[in-house]
Enzyme design. Structure first.
Site, mmCIF file in Angstrom:
data_model
loop_
_atom_site.group_PDB
_atom_site.id
_atom_site.type_symbol
_atom_site.label_atom_id
_atom_site.label_comp_id
_atom_site.label_asym_id
_atom_site.label_seq_id
_atom_site.Cartn_x
_atom_site.Cartn_y
_atom_site.Cartn_z
ATOM 1 N N ASN A 9 32.410 21.567 23.138
ATOM 2 C CA ASN A 9 31.586 22.495 22.349
ATOM 3 C C ASN A 9 30.197 21.873 22.217
ATOM 4 O O ASN A 9 30.000 20.945 21.441
ATOM 5 C CB ASN A 9 32.244 22.696 20.974
ATOM 6 C CG ASN A 9 31.383 23.527 20.035
ATOM 7 O OD1 ASN A 9 30.390 24.132 20.450
ATOM 8 N ND2 ASN A 9 31.757 23.560 18.768
ATOM 9 N N LYS A 11 27.536 23.122 21.026
ATOM 10 C CA LYS A 11 26.810 23.586 19.834
ATOM 11 C C LYS A 11 25.360 23.948 20.210
ATOM 12 O O LYS A 11 25.122 24.396 21.322
ATOM 13 C CB LYS A 11 26.898 22.539 18.727
ATOM 14 C CG LYS A 11 28.355 22.128 18.446
ATOM 15 C CD LYS A 11 28.516 21.319 17.205
ATOM 16 C CE LYS A 11 29.991 20.970 17.026
ATOM 17 N NZ LYS A 11 30.270 20.240 15.814
ATOM 18 N N HIS A 94 34.767 28.733 14.088
ATOM 19 C CA HIS A 94 34.393 27.326 13.908
ATOM 20 C C HIS A 94 33.913 27.123 12.472
ATOM 21 O O HIS A 94 33.280 28.014 11.889
ATOM 22 C CB HIS A 94 33.301 26.943 14.912
ATOM 23 C CG HIS A 94 33.064 25.468 14.948
ATOM 24 N ND1 HIS A 94 32.314 24.829 14.003
ATOM 25 C CD2 HIS A 94 33.512 24.507 15.798
ATOM 26 C CE1 HIS A 94 32.307 23.524 14.272
ATOM 27 N NE2 HIS A 94 33.020 23.306 15.353
ATOM 28 N N GLU A 96 31.505 25.612 11.293
ATOM 29 C CA GLU A 96 30.057 25.805 11.097
ATOM 30 C C GLU A 96 29.717 27.296 10.982
ATOM 31 O O GLU A 96 28.811 27.675 10.238
ATOM 32 C CB GLU A 96 29.287 25.120 12.248
ATOM 33 C CG GLU A 96 29.371 23.602 12.123
ATOM 34 C CD GLU A 96 29.342 22.839 13.434
ATOM 35 O OE1 GLU A 96 28.973 23.419 14.475
ATOM 36 O OE2 GLU A 96 29.703 21.643 13.415
ATOM 37 N N GLU A 166 40.635 21.750 13.217
ATOM 38 C CA GLU A 166 39.466 20.894 13.043
ATOM 39 C C GLU A 166 39.211 20.674 11.549
ATOM 40 O O GLU A 166 38.549 21.502 10.909
ATOM 41 C CB GLU A 166 38.236 21.553 13.668
ATOM 42 C CG GLU A 166 38.350 21.803 15.144
ATOM 43 C CD GLU A 166 36.987 21.897 15.810
ATOM 44 O OE1 GLU A 166 36.765 21.162 16.769
ATOM 45 O OE2 GLU A 166 36.137 22.669 15.352
ATOM 46 N N GLY A 172 31.833 15.777 13.267
ATOM 47 C CA GLY A 172 30.514 15.157 13.362
ATOM 48 C C GLY A 172 30.301 14.036 12.356
ATOM 49 O O GLY A 172 29.171 13.580 12.161
ATOM 50 N N SER A 212 35.432 14.476 15.659
ATOM 51 C CA SER A 212 35.098 13.096 16.039
ATOM 52 C C SER A 212 36.057 12.506 17.076
ATOM 53 O O SER A 212 36.344 11.306 17.056
ATOM 54 C CB SER A 212 35.015 12.198 14.802
ATOM 55 O OG SER A 212 33.993 12.654 13.930
HETATM 56 P P1 PGA Z 1 32.677 16.562 16.855
HETATM 57 O O1 PGA Z 1 32.722 18.145 16.771
HETATM 58 O O2 PGA Z 1 33.555 16.149 18.016
HETATM 59 O O3 PGA Z 1 31.234 16.220 17.071
HETATM 60 O O4 PGA Z 1 33.198 16.035 15.571
HETATM 61 C C1 PGA Z 1 33.917 18.854 17.007
HETATM 62 C C2 PGA Z 1 33.686 20.345 16.838
HETATM 63 O O5 PGA Z 1 32.920 20.730 15.941
HETATM 64 O O6 PGA Z 1 34.243 21.154 17.589
#
Ligand code: PGA
Length: 249
Positions: A9, A11, A94, A96, A166, A172, A212
């Site tokens: 992803n 983003k 997601h 976000e 997640e 992140g 992460s």
């Molecule tokens: P990350 O993001 O691996 O940077 O923690 C995962 C995601 O948001 O899908």
């Protein structure tokens, strides 16, 4: 069918030239063909990526879509449009999107259905916040997100979905759920599905872990019995890491 999957992803990162450069490095990196690999770049990359990926096994995903097929929805992109540029998967729900764009599981359920109706596959994300985990509410949060977002589908439709667990506190942040914590929730998701749809459906859905994930922790997560791969943010922006993740099964 249950598959091993690594999905990147991207983003809101990388302009078109930077994106093409990364994609070409990924294509040239001799990815492990034992898993399905998916890249989800920003919308504006999709059309050129379709050409670059035409002789590869890497599938293309979008990071969002609109629930209507067309019309006066300024700034939005429909599933038909995504399909026309070779998209096979759409990430939905997601954290976000839930946090910054106020999408809840009911609103996302309409997008899920629209993606399925057009023959594409949703990657449906769920996950609890840190406060919810600390309050011991993580199971009810996940159960509600799964039921509201997916349980309007029939068996065949659900089998076309990929689920990503997640935990919001791990995205992140450098903080990863332990393999035990992740496995516990993945098993819980599978049991929740089994109660409604039966064991055959539950056992044939791929459930990815995200938050992460990096080459250093991927193997121990991916060897858990109910974890079928990862939805990867930061580490997917580096071709060597992305390849190493596909080698982690
Ligand atoms: P990350 O993001 O691996 O940077 O923690 C995962 C995601 O948001 O899908």
């Amino acid at each position: 069918m249950r598959q091993k999957i690594i999905a990147g992803n991207w983003k809101m990162n990388l302009d078109l030239d930077q994106g093409k450069e990364l994609l070409i490095k990924i294509i040239d990196s001799d990815l492990n063909s034992n898993c399905v690999t998916i890249v989800a770049p920003p919308y504006i990359h999709l059309n050129s990526f379709k050409m670059l990926l035409s002789h590869t096994n890497i599938a293309l995903a979008a990071q969002n879509c609109h629930q209507q097929d067309s019309g006066a929805y300024t700034g939005e992109i429909s599933v038909e449009m995504l399909k026309s540029v070779g998209v096979e998967y759409v990430i939905l729900g997601h954290s976000e999107r839930r946090e910054y764009f106020q999408e809840d599981s009911i609103a996302i359920s309409f997008k899920v259905k629209n993606v399925i109706n057009h023959g594409l596959r949703p990657i449906y994300c769920c996950g609890e916040t840190l406060a919810e985990r600390q309050e011991g509410e993580h199971f009810i949060t996940i159960e509600t997100q799964i039921k509201q977002g997916l349980f309007h589908l029939n068996e065949m439709e659900l089998l076309n979905c990929v689920i990503a667990y997640e935990p919001v506190w791990a995205i992140g942040t450098g903080e990863t759920a332990s393999p035990e914590q992740a496995q516990e929730i993945h098993k819980f998701i599978r049991n929740t599905i089994a109660k409604e749809y039966g064991g055959m459906v539950a056992n044939n859905i791929s459930i990815l872990y995200g938050g992460s994930v990096k080459p250093a922790n991927a193997k121990e997560l991916f060897t858990c019995p109910d974890i079928d791969g990862g939805l990867i943010g930061g580490a997917a922006l580096d071709a060597d890491n992305f390849k190493a993740l596909t080698d982690s099964f």
